[in-house]
Each structure stands twice: as C-alpha cells, then as structure tokens.
Design an enzyme around this catalytic site. Structure first.
Site, PDB file in Angstrom:
ATOM      1  N   LYS A  87      49.570  59.629  29.669  1.00 51.18           N
ATOM      2  CA  LYS A  87      48.284  59.507  28.968  1.00 51.18           C
ATOM      3  C   LYS A  87      48.481  59.894  27.497  1.00 51.18           C
ATOM      4  O   LYS A  87      48.964  60.991  27.189  1.00 51.18           O
ATOM      5  CB  LYS A  87      47.279  60.431  29.638  1.00 51.18           C
ATOM      6  CG  LYS A  87      45.838  60.096  29.394  1.00 51.18           C
ATOM      7  CD  LYS A  87      44.986  60.965  30.298  1.00 51.18           C
ATOM      8  CE  LYS A  87      43.524  60.798  30.017  1.00 51.18           C
ATOM      9  NZ  LYS A  87      42.756  61.907  30.604  1.00 51.18           N
TER      10      LYS A  87
HETATM   11  C1  E4P Z   1      39.664  61.406  31.566  1.00 47.61           C
HETATM   12  O1  E4P Z   1      40.566  60.631  31.470  1.00 47.61           O
HETATM   13  C2  E4P Z   1      39.019  62.040  30.409  1.00 47.61           C
HETATM   14  O2  E4P Z   1      39.889  62.950  29.798  1.00 47.61           O
HETATM   15  C3  E4P Z   1      37.754  62.693  30.878  1.00 47.61           C
HETATM   16  O3  E4P Z   1      37.026  61.757  31.648  1.00 47.61           O
HETATM   17  C4  E4P Z   1      36.896  63.266  29.774  1.00 47.61           C
HETATM   18  O4  E4P Z   1      35.688  63.688  30.354  1.00 47.61           O
HETATM   19  P1  E4P Z   1      34.665  64.668  29.610  1.00 47.61           P
HETATM   20  O5  E4P Z   1      34.053  63.908  28.484  1.00 47.61           O
HETATM   21  O6  E4P Z   1      33.663  64.998  30.677  1.00 47.61           O
HETATM   22  O7  E4P Z   1      35.435  65.856  29.155  1.00 47.61           O
END
Ligand code: E4P
Length: 218
Positions: A87
C-alpha cells in the site's frame, strides 16, 4: 464486489472471516498503532498472522515517503506472503514506486486518493487497487460517493484495469452506494459490515414466526 475488512484487530478479522464473506484485509499505520503493534518485527509478524487467517489480499502500508525507502519496504512486505499487496501513498515518489512494482509484478494499493485526477495517475502507473477515501470526503462536507461514480466512469471509458477499492467507509449505506456506483471492492469496519444485516421488519417477522410455531407446537 469484494469485501475487505479495514482493521488490524485479529478478533474482528476472525469474526468477519467466519461469516464466509471476507475477501481480504486493509490496514494502515494508524490501525496498526491502535492495536499496539509497534516496531518492524512486530509489524511484519502481525501481517503474517493476518495472512494465516484470511485467504485473500492483505494490504500492508509503507511508511517511507521517498522512492528508495518505499521500494525497500515494499519488497520486504511483498516477500512475507503471496497475498500481501503493498500500500503506497498518492504522492510523486509513490507513483514512481507503483510503476516500479508494476514492472516487477508486485501488486499495489494506491492510498489516500481524493480526486479523479489522482485516480487516473494511479491507473496509468498500473496500481492493482485504488483507494478513494469516501468517508473523509463526506467529513469535509463533499460527496465521497460522487468520486466513486466519477472514477468508475473514467476507468470504464478508458479500459483501466485498476480495481476501485472504496475506503474510509463509515456506515452500511456507504457499502450499498459503493456497490451501486461501480466500486470493485469495499473495505469496511466490522460495524458497517454487520450493519448490513439490520432491518426491524426482519426482527419482527422472525419473532412472529417463532411465536406462531410455539403456539402451534407447544
Ligand atoms: C484503508 O485502506 C484506509 O486506510 C482506511 O479506510 C481509512 O479509513 P478512515 O478514514 O476511517 O481512517
């Protein structure tokens, strides 16, 4: 549409996996910290533990912001398990790193996406997944689902193969709308997944069926 769970919490990952509907997991440095997973060794072991529970893609996020750092980290993460997806943040060196990993056959998830322009760039670099953060857009009083719709249209017109992974999901309606407007994947907290189950008429109907059965059968 694939369902990923958006957490580093092992109990929640098991609970979602036991439902039989889980296709993968996403994490981020905040979610890892929330579970008290600190230090490189602990982080790598945690990813391995998640991969042993879930038979699906597991996104593991780099913390470097320079090209060389992202490559070194990403290669280490990808070597942990064949289901690991690296990622990478939507920044200039991130796009360079995604292009590099695409060339090496290492799968990537481009994260922190908030615009259609960013989505085009990530697809051009060959990202496997693209993570638009719909909840954070809603938090800013804009419409996160509109972004999913726009990216889905662009990807269809252009024939891009990058999968749209709707992230920052806050509630069950985000899941339903993501499905309606063309997301390939949703990554959700367990509460949003379980929220899909809820309908008062289901509860009322079931109570009535059981009461009628009891009356008839004693
Ligand atoms: C996932 O890939 C993201 O990092 C995550 O969904 C972010 O979510 P949040 O906005 O609730 O922190």
């Amino acid at each position: 549409m694939k369902f990923f769970i958006d957490t580093a919490n092992i109990d929640q990952i098991r609970e979602a996996n036991d439902l039989g509907i889980l296709d993968g997991v996403t994490t981020n440095p905040s979610l890892m910290a929330k579970e008290g997973i600190v230090g490189e060794e602990a982080v790598l072991n945690h990813y391995k533990a998640i991969c042993e529970i879930v038979d699906g893609d597991v996104s593991a996020e780099v913390i470097s912001t320079d090209f060389e750092g992202m490559i070194a980290e990403g290669e280490k993460l990808a070597a942990l398990h064949h289901n690991i997806v690296v990622k990478i943040p939507m920044i200039k060196d991130g796009i360079k790193a995604i292009s590099y990993f695409t060339g090496k056959g290492i799968r990537t998830n481009c994260t922190l996406v908030f615009s259609a322009g960013q989505a085009i760039l990530a697809a051009k670099a060959g990202a496997t997944y693209l993570s638009p953060f719909i909840g954070r857009i809603d938090d800013m009083n804009w419409d996160g689902i509109e972004l999913i719709k726009s990216i889905a249209e662009i990807y269809a017109v252009q024939g891009y193969e990058t999968e749209i992974l709707a992230a920052s999901i806050r509630n069950p309606l985000h899941i339903v709308k993501s499905a309606e407007f063309g997301a390939d994947v949703v990554t959700c907290p367990l509460s949003a997944i379980l929220g899909l189950l809820k309908h008062p008429l289901t509860d009322i109907g079931l109570a009535q069926f059981l009461a009628d059965h009891k009356k008839a059968n004693g």
